[in-house]
Design an enzyme around this catalytic site. Structure first.
Site, PDB file in Angstrom:
ATOM      1  N   HIS A  80      -6.612  -6.009   3.122  1.00 11.40           N
ATOM      2  CA  HIS A  80      -5.473  -5.319   3.724  1.00 11.40           C
ATOM      3  C   HIS A  80      -4.791  -6.266   4.704  1.00 11.40           C
ATOM      4  O   HIS A  80      -5.457  -6.845   5.571  1.00 11.40           O
ATOM      5  CB  HIS A  80      -5.938  -4.096   4.532  1.00 11.40           C
ATOM      6  CG  HIS A  80      -6.558  -3.010   3.730  1.00 11.40           C
ATOM      7  ND1 HIS A  80      -5.846  -1.916   3.295  1.00 11.40           N
ATOM      8  CD2 HIS A  80      -7.824  -2.838   3.296  1.00 11.40           C
ATOM      9  CE1 HIS A  80      -6.654  -1.107   2.627  1.00 11.40           C
ATOM     10  NE2 HIS A  80      -7.869  -1.643   2.611  1.00 11.40           N
TER      11      HIS A  80
ATOM     12  N   ASP B  51       0.868  -1.179   0.000  1.00  9.61           N
ATOM     13  CA  ASP B  51       0.000   0.000   0.000  1.00  9.61           C
ATOM     14  C   ASP B  51       0.903   1.226   0.000  1.00  9.61           C
ATOM     15  O   ASP B  51       1.823   1.316   0.815  1.00  9.61           O
ATOM     16  CB  ASP B  51      -0.890  -0.018   1.250  1.00  9.61           C
ATOM     17  CG  ASP B  51      -1.993   1.017   1.215  1.00  9.61           C
ATOM     18  OD1 ASP B  51      -1.711   2.187   0.880  1.00  9.61           O
ATOM     19  OD2 ASP B  51      -3.140   0.664   1.536  1.00  9.61           O
TER      20      ASP B  51
ATOM     21  N   HIS C 239     -10.452  -6.203  -2.277  1.00  5.82           N
ATOM     22  CA  HIS C 239      -9.084  -6.267  -1.781  1.00  5.82           C
ATOM     23  C   HIS C 239      -9.058  -6.524  -0.281  1.00  5.82           C
ATOM     24  O   HIS C 239      -9.990  -6.209   0.433  1.00  5.82           O
ATOM     25  CB  HIS C 239      -8.300  -5.000  -2.114  1.00  5.82           C
ATOM     26  CG  HIS C 239      -8.883  -3.726  -1.600  1.00  5.82           C
ATOM     27  ND1 HIS C 239     -10.001  -3.137  -2.153  1.00  5.82           N
ATOM     28  CD2 HIS C 239      -8.495  -2.915  -0.592  1.00  5.82           C
ATOM     29  CE1 HIS C 239     -10.280  -2.020  -1.507  1.00  5.82           C
ATOM     30  NE2 HIS C 239      -9.382  -1.867  -0.539  1.00  5.82           N
TER      31      HIS C 239
ATOM     32  N   GLU D  94     -12.919   2.527  -0.641  1.00  8.08           N
ATOM     33  CA  GLU D  94     -12.049   3.480  -1.320  1.00  8.08           C
ATOM     34  C   GLU D  94     -11.727   3.124  -2.765  1.00  8.08           C
ATOM     35  O   GLU D  94     -11.471   3.989  -3.580  1.00  8.08           O
ATOM     36  CB  GLU D  94     -10.755   3.712  -0.520  1.00  8.08           C
ATOM     37  CG  GLU D  94      -9.901   2.485  -0.309  1.00  8.08           C
ATOM     38  CD  GLU D  94     -10.338   1.550   0.810  1.00  8.08           C
ATOM     39  OE1 GLU D  94      -9.728   0.481   0.931  1.00  8.08           O
ATOM     40  OE2 GLU D  94     -11.293   1.853   1.552  1.00  8.08           O
TER      41      GLU D  94
END
Length: 129
Positions: free
Chosen positions: A95, A29, A93, A88
């Site tokens: 994290h 990220d 996805h 977002e």
């Protein structure tokens, strides 16, 4: 229109790649909560995690497990936290965040890394895969 993650998959946008298979991609990220904050995505653009079929979802979780194991070997931390938020970017996805305390998962604490630090970290995580 393709999501920013699809553009990364297609090589249109650079990323600090950590791991890749024919179906999944993991990369650091660029606005991390902690050093080593990694995103695991399906290469196929799917808006929400739970829109994925069961096999594809299980494959993403297995891939994330492998990445988390390598991440834990690379970045000193108490554990690897996992979050699925999905607001977002309209592309499913996961994290993976090295954490030492609960506040490390709040998405308010950010760290800055240089391009060299990102590159070195991505390479070290990849070596632990």
């Amino acid at each position: 229109m393709a999501s920013i993650f699809t553009k990364i998959v297609n090589g249109e946008i650079p990323a600090y790649k950590v791991a890749e298979t024919n179906r999944y991609l993991a990369f650091l990220d660029v606005n991390p909560n902690a050093k080593g904050h990694t995103l695991c995505i399906p290469k196929q653009e799917v808006d929400q995690l739970f829109d994925m079929d069961a096999e594809h979802y299980a494959g993403l979780m297995a891939f994330a497990h492998q990445v988390a194991t390598a991440l834990k070997k690379t970045v000193p931390c108490k554990r690897i936290g996992m979050a699925v938020i999905g607001l977002e970017v309209p592309h499913a996805h996961v994290h993976l965040i090295p954490i030492d305390q609960m506040d490390d998962m709040r998405f308010q604490n950010k760290v800055r890394l240089s391009a060299e630090e990102f590159t070195d970290l991505a390479n070290r995580i990849s070596q632990n895969m």
